[in-house]
Design a protein around this motif. Structure first.
Motif, short mmCIF file in Angstrom:
data_model
loop_
_atom_site.label_atom_id
_atom_site.label_comp_id
_atom_site.label_asym_id
_atom_site.label_seq_id
_atom_site.Cartn_x
_atom_site.Cartn_y
_atom_site.Cartn_z
N ASN B 144 42.12 -112.48 25.93
CA ASN B 144 42.62 -111.16 26.01
C ASN B 144 43.96 -111.44 25.24
O ASN B 144 44.38 -110.40 24.54
N LEU B 145 44.73 -112.17 25.70
CA LEU B 145 46.29 -112.13 25.41
C LEU B 145 46.18 -112.45 23.83
O LEU B 145 47.25 -111.73 23.20
N GLU B 146 45.51 -113.42 23.22
CA GLU B 146 45.49 -113.55 21.79
C GLU B 146 45.20 -112.15 21.09
O GLU B 146 45.73 -111.86 20.06
N LYS B 147 44.43 -111.28 21.69
CA LYS B 147 43.78 -110.01 21.16
C LYS B 147 45.02 -109.10 21.36
O LYS B 147 45.53 -108.74 20.18
N ALA B 148 45.55 -109.15 22.41
CA ALA B 148 46.78 -108.19 22.50
C ALA B 148 47.74 -108.55 21.67
O ALA B 148 48.39 -107.70 21.06
N LYS B 149 48.14 -109.81 21.47
CA LYS B 149 49.19 -110.13 20.44
C LYS B 149 49.21 -109.75 19.05
O LYS B 149 50.07 -109.36 18.36
N LYS B 150 47.86 -109.74 18.71
CA LYS B 150 47.42 -109.23 17.50
C LYS B 150 47.64 -107.62 17.02
O LYS B 150 48.15 -107.18 16.18
N GLY B 151 47.79 -107.01 18.37
CA GLY B 151 48.13 -105.41 18.29
C GLY B 151 47.15 -104.76 17.34
O GLY B 151 47.37 -103.65 16.86
N ILE B 152 45.76 -104.91 17.16
CA ILE B 152 44.73 -104.20 16.34
C ILE B 152 43.85 -103.70 17.29
O ILE B 152 43.11 -104.38 18.35
N MET B 153 43.72 -102.25 17.32
CA MET B 153 42.64 -101.67 18.05
C MET B 153 41.54 -101.32 17.09
O MET B 153 41.74 -101.07 15.87
N ASN B 171 53.60 -85.00 22.00
CA ASN B 171 53.44 -84.03 20.91
C ASN B 171 54.25 -84.31 19.46
O ASN B 171 54.37 -83.67 18.63
N ARG B 172 54.19 -85.86 19.46
CA ARG B 172 54.49 -86.39 17.93
C ARG B 172 53.20 -86.78 17.40
O ARG B 172 52.02 -86.47 17.73
N ASP B 173 53.09 -87.02 16.09
CA ASP B 173 51.86 -87.56 15.35
C ASP B 173 51.52 -88.72 15.66
O ASP B 173 52.14 -89.82 15.33
N PHE B 174 50.36 -88.95 16.31
CA PHE B 174 49.71 -90.17 17.03
C PHE B 174 49.82 -91.26 15.98
O PHE B 174 49.95 -92.40 15.93
N ALA B 175 49.49 -90.71 14.74
CA ALA B 175 48.80 -91.51 13.66
C ALA B 175 50.10 -92.45 13.13
O ALA B 175 49.96 -93.15 12.43
N ASP B 176 51.31 -91.83 13.37
CA ASP B 176 52.50 -92.64 13.08
C ASP B 176 52.70 -93.83 13.78
O ASP B 176 53.54 -94.84 13.44
N TYR B 177 52.05 -94.08 14.99
CA TYR B 177 52.13 -95.16 15.58
C TYR B 177 51.32 -96.21 15.47
O TYR B 177 51.20 -97.29 15.95
N TYR B 178 50.45 -96.30 14.41
CA TYR B 178 49.72 -97.22 13.78
C TYR B 178 49.44 -97.05 12.33
O TYR B 178 49.47 -96.03 11.88
N THR B 179 48.86 -98.24 11.77
CA THR B 179 48.32 -98.36 10.09
C THR B 179 47.13 -98.56 10.41
O THR B 179 46.33 -99.50 10.93
N ALA B 180 46.33 -97.70 9.67
CA ALA B 180 44.70 -98.06 9.69
C ALA B 180 44.49 -98.94 8.46
O ALA B 180 44.88 -98.98 7.34
N ARG B 181 43.67 -99.90 8.63
CA ARG B 181 43.58 -101.11 7.82
C ARG B 181 41.93 -101.39 8.01
O ARG B 181 41.82 -101.86 9.18
N TYR B 182 40.95 -101.30 7.05
CA TYR B 182 39.68 -101.58 7.18
C TYR B 182 39.14 -100.81 8.61
O TYR B 182 39.29 -99.54 8.68
N ASN B 183 38.46 -101.60 9.43
CA ASN B 183 37.87 -101.12 10.75
C ASN B 183 39.21 -101.08 11.89
O ASN B 183 38.66 -100.75 12.95
N GLY B 184 40.35 -101.58 11.68
CA GLY B 184 41.28 -101.52 12.89
C GLY B 184 42.42 -100.64 12.68
O GLY B 184 42.78 -100.19 11.52
N ALA B 185 43.24 -100.40 13.67
CA ALA B 185 44.36 -99.80 13.78
C ALA B 185 45.49 -100.75 14.29
O ALA B 185 45.18 -101.01 15.31
N LEU B 186 46.59 -101.20 13.26
CA LEU B 186 47.56 -101.87 13.72
C LEU B 186 48.55 -101.21 14.53
O LEU B 186 49.23 -100.48 13.74
#
Lengths: 195, 276
Positions: B144-153, B171-186
């Motif tokens: 779990n921790l290895e996965k968490a360290k990567k920060g990809i959902m 009330n902010r734009d939630f999309a600003d908190y991650y970068t979408a890449r392939y099937n993941g959100a970093l």
């Protein structure tokens, strides 16, 4: 028909279309109810739910509550499985909640609670399966029957969504099929004569 | 035909727990048995084992399979902003109090793959506190921790998480908190910089710092009362005076021995405060 078996717990599982039947069953319960009643309904997650209030009509003397983790399972209480958790019962007769994977796209899952209760209450379990549109419940019904408990299912002809009870009836020939009125009557008798 | 391929009795379960404790040092003996029975059945079903004897053989003779076993037997289900009402209560009742500390230390115990830790980091960021906060996020399970360290959902979850975020009062734009890449959100790096992910077993490991907030949500539900008491005592010792303890919304201090050491801040959302 009067019940002959003594039941130590009543567990009711329902999904789409089951709320009116659950309400009627609760209305029929004796105020001197001396077993716990546990209700598992498929509900939406992460939205505020007024379900306990829906079941809490003014005429009903027994309060419907959502149990917290490790709360004792007490006779004469009506418990509703909380949203987004599976509801389990420990051997020492307290609740445990569980946030593991959904079962049949459901959490709470009827199978999970039925099986857990059969493990603890065995032949003293009375399970009731009501209207619904998915496959949840059948494995739990079978498990209660394997542990010599008793299971009543709503007559599919009277169910708004008959699929769930149909699965159970197809798989388990020992279930007893009742109309909502018969269910209400049977459970009312259990709740008065179960001393 | 029975629907379940595997069967395991409570006695067999207890025997296996002793074995696992002896051979691998993981002590599950204080865990709730109703839930553990289901987890062990899942392990056996997934591995196509029919009896507890098969599982015993597997665990005794093949140590390399233990990682898989641990991953399957522990519950690793989580989501961002789980129970939005809880996060709303944290925003309104906890965050501003934390602002009075020059350095804020938070322990997130049982963090799974990090989703709720990142949610807390977002709340702190929006309150302008993240830069002076250190979050210690711990879990029993190294995978779990290895996965968490990567920060990809998983990207397909972000729609639900955005809804949860908004429900929590964001009330902010939630999309600003991650970068979408392939099937993941970093999850953005700035949100992860002050988080330390480390292994910690609540059953066997002790105190390691002092905190103003301890978050342990939907972990205690898997423990029997005795172990719950021990772990909540550990939290109590690890909290600074007037520090906050946040549990899952169906977890209660009522059935524990240490309940008198805490006062409620928000009973519905299970936020407590250590008494002075």
């Amino acid at each position: 028909m009067m019940p002959v078996t003594k039941h130590d717990i009543i567990v009711i599982g329902g999904s789409a279309g089951s709320i009116p039947v659950v309400s009627a069953i609760l209305d029929g319960l004796s105020p001197s109810l001396n077993v716990p009643v546990i209700i598992v309904l498929h509900r939406q997650r992460n939205v505020n739910s007024e379900m306990t209030r829906i079941f809490q009509s003014k005429s009903r003397k027994i309060k419907v509550t959502e149990p917290e983790d490790k709360e004792p399972v007490l006779p004469g209480h009506i418990y509703l499985a909380p949203q987004n958790y599976h509801l389990l019962v420990e051997q020492e007769k307290c609740f445990s909640l569980d946030y593991s994977e959904q079962v049949h796209f459901s959490r709470p899952s009827i199978d999970v609670t039925f099986e857990s209760i059969a493990n603890v209450y065995g032949s003293k379990t009375l399970g009731i399966l009501l209207s619904g549109a998915n496959k949840d419940g059948t494995n739990g019904v079978e498990y209660i029957l394997q542990h010599k408990g008793k299971v009543l299912v709503q007559d599919p002809a009277t169910a708004e969504y008959p699929a769930m009870v149909r699965f159970a009836i197809e798989k388990c020939s020992e279930v007893i099929v009742y109309s909502p009125d018969e269910l209400v009557q049977y459970i009312a008798n259990v709740s008065t004569n179960n001393a | 035909m029975p629907h379940r391929k595997s069967e395991i009795t409570e006695q067999e379960l207890n025997d296996l727990l002793s074995l696992i404790k002896q051979v691998y040092g993981y002590d599950f003996t204080g865990y709730s048995k109703a839930s553990l029975l289901r987890r062990f059945q899942k392990v056996m079903d997934d591995a196509k084992m029919k009896t507890a004897y098969d599982l015993r053989f597997y665990l005794t003779n093949d140590r390399k399979h233990f990682d898989w076993f641990l991953q399957t037997v522990t519950v690793n289900v989580t989501e961002m902003f789980r129970d939005p009402g809880f996060y709303k209560a944290v925003r309104e009742k906890v965050i501003q109090r934390l602002a009075t500390y020059p350095i804020i230390k938070i322990w997130h115990a049982g963090c799974s793959t990090g989703e709720e830790v990142f949610s807390m980091a977002i709340l702190l960021h929006e309150a302008g506190l993240l830069e002076r906060t250190k979050i210690y996020a711990t879990d029993i399970n190294p995978a779990n921790l290895e996965k968490a360290k990567k920060g990809i959902m998983p990207l397909q979850q972000m729609k639900d998480y955005t809804f949860n975020y908004q429900q929590s009062g964001g009330n902010r734009d939630f999309a600003d908190y991650y970068t979408a890449r392939y099937n993941g959100a970093l999850i953005r790096k700035e949100l992860r910089d002050n988080i330390v992910f480390a292994q910690h077993n609540l059953v066997t490991d002790g105190m390691f710092n002092e905190f103003q907030l301890i978050c342990c949500r939907n972990v205690l539900i898997y423990f029997e009362k005795e172990l719950q008491n021990r772990v909540i005592s550990l939290f109590e010792e690890s909290l600074s005076s007037l520090g906050y303890l946040a549990l899952g919304i169906k977890e209660s201090l009522l059935f524990t021995e240490v309940r008198n050491k805490f006062e409620p801040v928000d009973l519905k959302n299970k936020i407590f405060r250590k008494k002075q």
